[in-house]
Scaffold this active site. Sequence first.
Site, PDB file in Angstrom:
ATOM      1  N   TYR A  36     -31.944  -9.850   0.172  1.00 40.20           N
ATOM      2  CA  TYR A  36     -31.624 -10.552  -1.067  1.00 40.20           C
ATOM      3  C   TYR A  36     -31.842 -12.050  -0.840  1.00 40.20           C
ATOM      4  O   TYR A  36     -31.073 -12.712  -0.132  1.00 40.20           O
ATOM      5  CB  TYR A  36     -30.170 -10.318  -1.479  1.00 40.20           C
ATOM      6  CG  TYR A  36     -29.836  -8.921  -1.954  1.00 40.20           C
ATOM      7  CD1 TYR A  36     -30.827  -7.985  -2.234  1.00 40.20           C
ATOM      8  CD2 TYR A  36     -28.511  -8.538  -2.136  1.00 40.20           C
ATOM      9  CE1 TYR A  36     -30.512  -6.712  -2.682  1.00 40.20           C
ATOM     10  CE2 TYR A  36     -28.185  -7.265  -2.579  1.00 40.20           C
ATOM     11  CZ  TYR A  36     -29.192  -6.356  -2.850  1.00 40.20           C
ATOM     12  OH  TYR A  36     -28.869  -5.096  -3.285  1.00 40.20           O
ATOM     13  N   PRO A  45     -25.558   0.154 -12.966  1.00 35.63           N
ATOM     14  CA  PRO A  45     -24.511   0.926 -13.644  1.00 35.63           C
ATOM     15  C   PRO A  45     -24.549   0.819 -15.162  1.00 35.63           C
ATOM     16  O   PRO A  45     -23.874   1.592 -15.847  1.00 35.63           O
ATOM     17  CB  PRO A  45     -23.222   0.317 -13.086  1.00 35.63           C
ATOM     18  CG  PRO A  45     -23.593  -1.087 -12.750  1.00 35.63           C
ATOM     19  CD  PRO A  45     -25.001  -0.992 -12.232  1.00 35.63           C
TER      20      PRO A  45
END
Length: 319
Positions: free
Chosen positions: A76, A232
Amino acid sequence: MSADVPSPHTTAALDTTATGASRAGGPGRLGVHTVSRIGYGAMQLPRLREDRGTAVALLRRAVELGVDHVDTAQFYGDGLVNDLIREALRPEDGVLVVSKVGADPDSGGPHPLRAAQRPEQLRASVEDNLRSLGVDQVPVVNLRRMDTGPGLRAEGDQVVDLDDQLAVMTAMRDEGKIGAIGLSSVTPDTLRQALPAGIVCVQNAYSLVARDDEEMLALCAAEGIAWVPYFPLGSAFPGFPKATDEPAVRAAAESLGCTPAQVGLAWLLRHAPNVLLIPGTAGLEHLEANIASGGITLDDATLAALDAVPSRPVDVPLG
């Protein structure tokens, strides 16, 4: 009092973090650890590359709001996110930092990541995480396979047998470099093969409107494994369904006086007790809204309407 029944003091400890804040979303289990059921996924922090102070303040605010589970990866921002976590989080915060291996940054390539599946690459990535986080052990490390889901697929010498990968992961666990092993982007068959290694969590793409992994979720619940869905609420990837676009979700949000995103997260928490959430954001307002979703109650009628939403096909080109 029976040893099987927690005392009031123990229950109170489970409900709060090391800083004394109430655990966001209540307590959940991740291996041997008790963590907030709403954590924080740090993948979007590179958006704040030019505003380091804001990024650090965002992480500090998450801790203040009862988050003690942060998900990261060396890839990341090519180490930037781990560096920010190292600056922002303190040992006394008691935050469980979970990282992952199986890919490397590829800023000059056609995609931001490239596969790094070979055992020596997994070991090198763990060492990179240890250095950038400034720790002697990463408590949980997810092996990002490329068996399923959106994104990369391994090719050529990156097609590596799972047992060879687990051998190096368990060796690093024995050496104390990692505390526990998780999996990401895997099929139920892969999980079953990996169970003898002691898997504590699985991260796959999953949301109210993309529930192809219901079998996997049930398998994790049966085995005491945390289910930690990424995307999600869906994704900005073209062809990926979004929970916030679903009419039933929007109707529930209007009825409850909250946002569609909060409804999507609240449904996940209600759907199965082993669900742990790691929604990501680079904005304070979204962070606070995500955490507040843990306080939303879905009545039976609302829950039934959401459960009836059909799972949408995910049509995302593979990397």
